[in-house]
Design an enzyme around this catalytic site. Structure first.
Site, PDB file in Angstrom:
ATOM      1  N   SER A  43       0.801  -1.221   0.000  1.00 53.06           N
ATOM      2  CA  SER A  43       0.000   0.000   0.000  1.00 53.06           C
ATOM      3  C   SER A  43       0.838   1.276   0.000  1.00 53.06           C
ATOM      4  O   SER A  43       0.322   2.339  -0.338  1.00 53.06           O
ATOM      5  CB  SER A  43      -0.937   0.022   1.213  1.00 53.06           C
ATOM      6  OG  SER A  43      -0.202  -0.083   2.417  1.00 53.06           O
ATOM      7  N   ASP A 351      -3.642   8.298   7.798  1.00 56.05           N
ATOM      8  CA  ASP A 351      -4.806   7.562   8.280  1.00 56.05           C
ATOM      9  C   ASP A 351      -4.488   6.596   9.415  1.00 56.05           C
ATOM     10  O   ASP A 351      -5.298   5.739   9.747  1.00 56.05           O
ATOM     11  CB  ASP A 351      -5.459   6.795   7.120  1.00 56.05           C
ATOM     12  CG  ASP A 351      -4.511   5.787   6.472  1.00 56.05           C
ATOM     13  OD1 ASP A 351      -3.395   5.586   7.008  1.00 56.05           O
ATOM     14  OD2 ASP A 351      -4.880   5.198   5.441  1.00 56.05           O
ATOM     15  N   HIS A 354      -0.809   4.827   7.051  1.00 58.45           N
ATOM     16  CA  HIS A 354      -0.088   5.385   5.908  1.00 58.45           C
ATOM     17  C   HIS A 354       0.246   6.856   6.170  1.00 58.45           C
ATOM     18  O   HIS A 354      -0.193   7.422   7.161  1.00 58.45           O
ATOM     19  CB  HIS A 354      -0.927   5.225   4.634  1.00 58.45           C
ATOM     20  CG  HIS A 354      -1.388   3.819   4.418  1.00 58.45           C
ATOM     21  ND1 HIS A 354      -2.650   3.392   4.795  1.00 58.45           N
ATOM     22  CD2 HIS A 354      -0.751   2.741   3.909  1.00 58.45           C
ATOM     23  CE1 HIS A 354      -2.767   2.106   4.504  1.00 58.45           C
ATOM     24  NE2 HIS A 354      -1.632   1.679   3.973  1.00 58.45           N
TER      25      HIS A 354
END
Length: 393
Positions: A43, A351, A354
């Site tokens: 990610s 978040d 991340h």
């Protein structure tokens, strides 16, 4: 290569800050350098693969695919796990190349053109195969993709990019391979399911060996220049701080608020990774392997936040919960969390897992500076400019 993998002294910390600040803008228009970029990872690098897979399979979208993701640069969600660009985006810009298209994008799930490179990274991807975790009762909430699966997709697409074996070797010789960051999810899923830290520590040599094996496989295909990021300081991440909240106060760094034992875990991974990279360098002296020390770059944001414009380091910009603004039951992008802090650029974390575009920008500046100061990188025989001013080649 890169900065020291151990904790820096105060003097070295200031030197690294100066190092990062010395690249005040991203280098652009470096035409004729690397002709393309091929990227693998999770990610931290995915530019839309998980989103495209969800759309192709008509499955439920992830919370990453809703506002306020993408608000800062793209002004709408793109599948990137941030408010804007990622390190891979800034690297592409710095090398004069377009943003990497996700492999599962465009017509019939594939981009129309891979000529400038492609991104195989998928949110949630692990280094080790999914079967390894299933055997241990560890679930991946996002995907069953692993580094091996991503390499398999690369092998499938490579023949379409070149007409012969020699052409493929030439293509890869002129390409930058970004290997990760990968491996973080191998640990994340286990830690957050409550597995014993000593058991998870036993994963590290296997993860690192898998990364090294992938690099060796790509070397056999003709790749010669690799950028290999290490793991970030997970002890500073709001999700981990929330999950392990209530730990002994002595386990926290009094200067940063980070959990020391978790950061030591990241350092262990990075130490083994660098040892593996050194072995590859010895076996393949013609290959360029640049270790991107994400850990020590990021630690400067926590030690000297004001130097980088950060006012919040271990609190998420988008989330809910006290004291780290993170909750596993209400993620950013889930209703009603479709809004975020007023100024993401003042936060390190986006978040809870991340990072903000501002954080990725600072990391990329250090990484690009490292790329541009390694004398054997092919593109450095060409004139490079910052703000149209020639810099040393």
């Amino acid at each position: 290569m890169g900065f020291s993998s151990s904790s820096c002294s105060l003097l070295n910390q200031h030197l690294v800050i100066s190092f990062i600040f010395s690249v005040t803008t991203i280098v652009s228009h470096v035409n004729g350098c690397f002709t393309s970029i091929f990227s693998f990872g999770d990610s931290l690098t995915d530019t839309g693969n998980l989103l495209q897979l969800s759309l192709l399979e008509s499955s439920e979208l992830s919370h990453f695919d809703f506002p306020p993701y993408g608000r800062t640069f793209f002004h709408s969600p793109t599948g990137r796990c941030s408010d804007g660009r990622l390190v891979i985006d800034f690297i592409a810009e710095g090398l004069g190349l377009p943003f990497l298209p996700p492999y599962f994008g465009g017509q019939n799930g594939r981009p129309k053109s891979f000529q400038k490179g492609v991104n195989f990274a998928v949110v949630g991807a692990t280094a080790l195969d999914d079967a390894f975790f299933k055997e241990r009762g560890i679930k991946n909430p996002f995907t069953n993709f692993s580094l091996g699966v991503e390499l398999g997709l690369f092998r499938e697409v490579l023949p379409s990019l070149c007409s012969s074996s020699s052409d493929c070797k030439e293509l890869l010789r002129e390409s930058l391979i970004v290997m990760g960051e990968i491996g973080g999810n191998d640990y994340n899923n286990a830690f957050l399911e409550g597995k014993n830290p000593e058991e998870i520590r036993e994963f590290v040599p296997l993860v690192v060996h898998t990364i090294a094996s992938a690099i060796n496989e790509l070397i056999e295909l003709g790749a010669v220049t690799f950028l290999v990021p290490g793991n970030l300081p997970i002890g500073c991440i709001p999700a981990y701080l929330t999950y392990f909240q209530g730990s002994d106060k002595e386990e926290y760094d009094p200067l940063t608020g980070c959990l020391t034992w978790l950061n030591q875990f990241s350092e262990y991974h990075n130490e083994l990774l660098q040892q593996e990279l050194d072995q590859i360098r010895k076996l393949h002296p013609h290959v360029n392997i640049i270790y991107a020390d994400y850990y020590n770059i990021a630690m400067h944001f926590y030690h000297f936040p004001d130097q980088f414009g950060f006012t919040k380091t271990i609190v998420a910009c988008c989330g809910r919960g006290v004291p780290y603004n993170y909750s596993s039951s209400m993620a950013c992008g889930d209703p009603p969390l479709r809004t975020s802090c007023d100024d993401p650029s003042s936060y390190v974390s986006w978040d809870g897992f991340h990072f903000t575009e501002a954080t990725y920008r600072w990391i990329s500046k250090a990484v690009l500076k490292e790329l541009f100061t390694i004398p054997y990188i092919n593109c450095l025989c060409l004139p490079l400019t910052v703000n149209n001013k020639l810099i040393s080649s």
